[in-house]
Design a protein around this motif. Structure first.
Motif: not given
Length: 253
Positions: A154-155, A157-159, A161-162
């Protein structure tokens, strides 16, 4: 082993082998050639350190096999020592390069005698060293297929993507690392992805450990860190084996 005594005739023979016609070793070089105690020899580049080392190896080769089956170990940052032995000590090359002797780079020595045996012992399998991208691909597969890496996935993928630091997901994963303070970070990004006590950080460390234990896989850049870990855990018995195997160790820098 008793002290090695080198006579003038032996010095003359090695001069004929290694030096241009009618040239001789200076007195300070002769002192090094005849010295068989632990020493640190400092000299400027091009001063002939490698030639002096070759002279010592030639004199040792003439005395092989050494007592108790001991050998010599010759290390350098590149394969220059191996090449020089093959070219200039051709007659003695097999004697010097083969068991129980070892001639190679510092990296290859650490891998062969320290890192790989240590990792095989803790993983119970053979070890393969892979490039960063191959390693990142295996990390990605495990993050996607194992629920125990959910927080890390999660961490990351979030990083990805953003953020705008990386355009390729594998390159992004290659840049993951743990800072000295224990936090999970990415590339040169100042802000940590996760604190030292966060689940994602712990899962990242577990993923590294599991790739070693389950697949016998490490990255090239991990070799020295594992070597340090291994040396910190080596027993005195193991270090004594080194002393028994190698009567003389030369490091050509």
């Amino acid at each position: 082993m008793s002290e090695i005594h080198i006579n003038d005739e032996e010095i003359e023979e090695v001069e004929k082998l290694l030096l241009p016609d009618f040239c001789h070793f200076p007195d300070d070089a002769k002192k090094v050639i005849c010295c068989w105690k632990s020493s640190d020899v400092a000299a400027c580049p091009g001063s002939g350190k490698t030639t002096v080392l070759l002279a010592k190896l030639k004199l040792l080769a003439e005395r092989m096999p050494l007592p108790d089956g001991a050998g010599v170990c010759v290390l350098s940052h590149t394969n220059v020592a191996v090449n020089e032995i093959k070219i200039k000590l051709n007659e003695y090359a097999d004697r010097l390069i083969n068991y129980p002797n070892y001639v190679g780079t510092i990296q290859s020595f650490v891998d062969k005698f320290v890192t790989m045996p240590y990792l095989r012992n803790i993983s119970g399998r053979n070890i393969q060293v892979v490039d960063n991208r191959t390693y990142a691909n295996h990390m990605l597969i495990k993050m996607k297929s194992r629920s125990k890496y959910r927080a890390l996935k999660f961490v990351v993928e979030k990083n990805f993507e953003t953020g705008n630091q990386f355009t390729d997901q594998l390159e992004h994963i290659e840049a993951l690392h743990i800072r000295d303070n224990g936090t999970l970070c990415i590339g040169n990004q100042k802000r940590a992805l996760a604190g030292a006590d966060k689940p994602s950080t712990e899962q990242f460390k577990n993923l590294i450990s599991n790739l070693l234990k389950e697949e016998g896989m490490i990255r090239y850049k991990d070799a020295y860190s594992y070597a340090k870990e291994a040396m910190d855990n080596l027993s005195e018995a193991y270090t004594e084996l080194f002393s028994m195997r190698f009567k003389y160790v030369f490091i050509d820098e």
